[in-house]
Design a protein around this motif. Structure first.
Motif, PDB file in Angstrom:
ATOM      1  N   LEU A  62      12.599  24.982  32.747  1.00  0.00           N
ATOM      2  CA  LEU A  62      12.980  24.068  32.455  1.00  0.00           C
ATOM      3  C   LEU A  62      14.200  24.665  31.525  1.00  0.00           C
ATOM      4  O   LEU A  62      15.522  23.946  31.487  1.00  0.00           O
ATOM      5  N   GLY A  63      14.913  25.552  31.607  1.00  0.00           N
ATOM      6  CA  GLY A  63      16.089  26.427  31.825  1.00  0.00           C
ATOM      7  C   GLY A  63      16.968  25.866  30.038  1.00  0.00           C
ATOM      8  O   GLY A  63      17.730  26.621  29.910  1.00  0.00           O
ATOM      9  N   HIS A  64      15.774  26.525  28.940  1.00  0.00           N
ATOM     10  CA  HIS A  64      15.867  26.909  28.127  1.00  0.00           C
ATOM     11  C   HIS A  64      15.884  28.118  28.004  1.00  0.00           C
ATOM     12  O   HIS A  64      14.861  28.870  28.133  1.00  0.00           O
ATOM     13  N   THR A  65      16.653  28.924  26.743  1.00  0.00           N
ATOM     14  CA  THR A  65      16.916  29.973  26.462  1.00  0.00           C
ATOM     15  C   THR A  65      16.009  29.820  24.787  1.00  0.00           C
ATOM     16  O   THR A  65      16.416  28.596  24.102  1.00  0.00           O
ATOM     17  N   PHE A  66      15.503  31.212  24.596  1.00  0.00           N
ATOM     18  CA  PHE A  66      15.070  31.564  23.854  1.00  0.00           C
ATOM     19  C   PHE A  66      14.824  32.976  23.155  1.00  0.00           C
ATOM     20  O   PHE A  66      15.463  33.544  23.771  1.00  0.00           O
ATOM     21  N   ASP A  67      14.501  32.861  21.652  1.00  0.00           N
ATOM     22  CA  ASP A  67      14.215  33.957  21.375  1.00  0.00           C
ATOM     23  C   ASP A  67      13.206  34.730  21.718  1.00  0.00           C
ATOM     24  O   ASP A  67      12.172  34.400  21.088  1.00  0.00           O
ATOM     25  N   ASP A  68      13.306  35.493  22.349  1.00  0.00           N
ATOM     26  CA  ASP A  68      11.316  36.230  22.491  1.00  0.00           C
ATOM     27  C   ASP A  68      10.417  36.114  20.955  1.00  0.00           C
ATOM     28  O   ASP A  68       9.724  36.030  20.992  1.00  0.00           O
ATOM     29  N   LEU A  69      11.096  37.225  20.388  1.00  0.00           N
ATOM     30  CA  LEU A  69      10.504  37.070  19.157  1.00  0.00           C
ATOM     31  C   LEU A  69      10.116  35.948  17.800  1.00  0.00           C
ATOM     32  O   LEU A  69       9.286  35.575  17.131  1.00  0.00           O
ATOM     33  N   GLU A  70      10.945  34.725  18.219  1.00  0.00           N
ATOM     34  CA  GLU A  70      11.176  33.892  17.709  1.00  0.00           C
ATOM     35  C   GLU A  70      10.016  32.766  18.448  1.00  0.00           C
ATOM     36  O   GLU A  70       8.955  32.598  17.121  1.00  0.00           O
ATOM     37  N   LEU A  71       9.887  32.803  19.846  1.00  0.00           N
ATOM     38  CA  LEU A  71       8.811  32.481  20.771  1.00  0.00           C
ATOM     39  C   LEU A  71       7.572  32.934  19.837  1.00  0.00           C
ATOM     40  O   LEU A  71       6.618  32.565  20.114  1.00  0.00           O
ATOM     41  N   HIS A 115      -6.098  23.116  28.002  1.00  0.00           N
ATOM     42  CA  HIS A 115      -4.897  23.690  27.676  1.00  0.00           C
ATOM     43  C   HIS A 115      -4.141  25.358  28.129  1.00  0.00           C
ATOM     44  O   HIS A 115      -4.770  24.990  29.220  1.00  0.00           O
ATOM     45  N   ILE A 116      -3.092  25.924  27.720  1.00  0.00           N
ATOM     46  CA  ILE A 116      -2.465  26.876  28.747  1.00  0.00           C
ATOM     47  C   ILE A 116      -2.826  27.633  28.205  1.00  0.00           C
ATOM     48  O   ILE A 116      -2.359  28.232  26.751  1.00  0.00           O
ATOM     49  N   GLU A 117      -2.380  29.370  29.052  1.00  0.00           N
ATOM     50  CA  GLU A 117      -2.536  30.642  28.404  1.00  0.00           C
ATOM     51  C   GLU A 117      -1.376  30.170  27.149  1.00  0.00           C
ATOM     52  O   GLU A 117       0.783  29.629  28.045  1.00  0.00           O
ATOM     53  N   LYS A 118      -1.357  30.807  26.549  1.00  0.00           N
ATOM     54  CA  LYS A 118       0.099  31.322  25.863  1.00  0.00           C
ATOM     55  C   LYS A 118       1.676  31.820  26.611  1.00  0.00           C
ATOM     56  O   LYS A 118       2.202  30.758  26.767  1.00  0.00           O
ATOM     57  N   GLU A 119       0.978  32.950  27.566  1.00  0.00           N
ATOM     58  CA  GLU A 119       1.989  33.296  28.026  1.00  0.00           C
ATOM     59  C   GLU A 119       3.373  32.652  29.199  1.00  0.00           C
ATOM     60  O   GLU A 119       4.053  32.590  29.339  1.00  0.00           O
ATOM     61  N   LYS A 120       2.361  31.350  29.639  1.00  0.00           N
ATOM     62  CA  LYS A 120       2.878  30.584  30.525  1.00  0.00           C
ATOM     63  C   LYS A 120       3.408  29.661  29.404  1.00  0.00           C
ATOM     64  O   LYS A 120       4.906  28.839  30.494  1.00  0.00           O
ATOM     65  N   VAL A 121       3.909  29.305  28.849  1.00  0.00           N
ATOM     66  CA  VAL A 121       4.715  28.722  27.495  1.00  0.00           C
ATOM     67  C   VAL A 121       6.868  29.625  27.981  1.00  0.00           C
ATOM     68  O   VAL A 121       7.240  28.533  28.203  1.00  0.00           O
ATOM     69  N   ARG A 122       6.238  30.780  28.081  1.00  0.00           N
ATOM     70  CA  ARG A 122       7.286  31.741  28.551  1.00  0.00           C
ATOM     71  C   ARG A 122       7.977  31.669  30.004  1.00  0.00           C
ATOM     72  O   ARG A 122       9.567  31.047  29.778  1.00  0.00           O
ATOM     73  N   THR A 123       6.625  31.032  30.574  1.00  0.00           N
ATOM     74  CA  THR A 123       7.664  30.601  31.959  1.00  0.00           C
ATOM     75  C   THR A 123       7.692  29.212  31.770  1.00  0.00           C
ATOM     76  O   THR A 123       8.950  28.890  32.980  1.00  0.00           O
ATOM     77  N   ILE A 124       7.334  28.667  31.842  1.00  0.00           N
ATOM     78  CA  ILE A 124       7.960  27.236  31.360  1.00  0.00           C
ATOM     79  C   ILE A 124       9.350  26.792  30.944  1.00  0.00           C
ATOM     80  O   ILE A 124      10.293  26.024  31.180  1.00  0.00           O
TER      81      ILE A 124
END
Length: 157
Positions: free
Chosen positions: A46-55, A33-42
């Motif tokens: 990896l250079g992926h753009t994302f919308d914070d609300l969507e994430l 398992h990894i902490e949810k917050e680490k997904v943002r860092t990953i």
């Protein structure tokens, strides 16, 4: 089959391995398992753009128990959402680039235009390398490249 399942099934091995490595790096205790917050860092790494609300919405959806952690499958379901988005964005950008050179809308561009695009993308290419790349793409020697050939060359698909 929902779209999320379809996206995971279309994820190629390279993407899957990349996600597995990223997940392992952040799963320091090897708990699976990894902490949810680490997904943002990953995703950032990896250079992926994302919308914070969507994430956030996706993370909440995958963490129904509210433990603040995701297993690898849940992580993949979140990450693949953004991998696919990038492909669509890239395809749109390539279509725009192609359209700029295909002013009459014939559906193909002369190899001289392709040379300009390639030179603009990578200013390290020598004239010989450009000739080689163009010869590889314009296999029939027509002096033109259609959109499919262009996409194949740019994305490697």
């Amino acid at each position: 089959m929902n779209t999320m399942t379809a996206k995971i099934e279309t994820m190629d091995e390279e993407q899957s391995n990349m996600l597995r490595r990223a997940f392992s790096m952040f799963d320091s205790g090897k708990s699976g398992h990894i902490e949810k917050e680490k997904v943002r860092t990953i995703l950032n790494t990896l250079g992926h753009t994302f919308d914070d609300l969507e994430l956030n919405a996706l993370l909440e959806e995958q963490d129904k128990e509210g433990i603040g952690k995701l297993n690898f499958d849940s992580f993949c379901r979140v990450a693949v959402h953004f991998l696919e988005e990038d492909d669509e964005v890239m395809q749109k950008e390539l279509k725009e680039a192609f359209r700029l050179y295909d002013k009459e809308g014939h559906g193909y561009i002369p190899t001289s235009s392709l040379r300009e695009i390639l030179a603009a993308l990578d200013d390290q290419l020598t004239p010989d390398q450009l000739d080689e790349m163009i010869a590889e793409i314009d296999t029939d020697g027509s002096g033109t490249v259609d959109f499919d050939e262009f996409m194949e060359m740019m994305t490697g698909d």
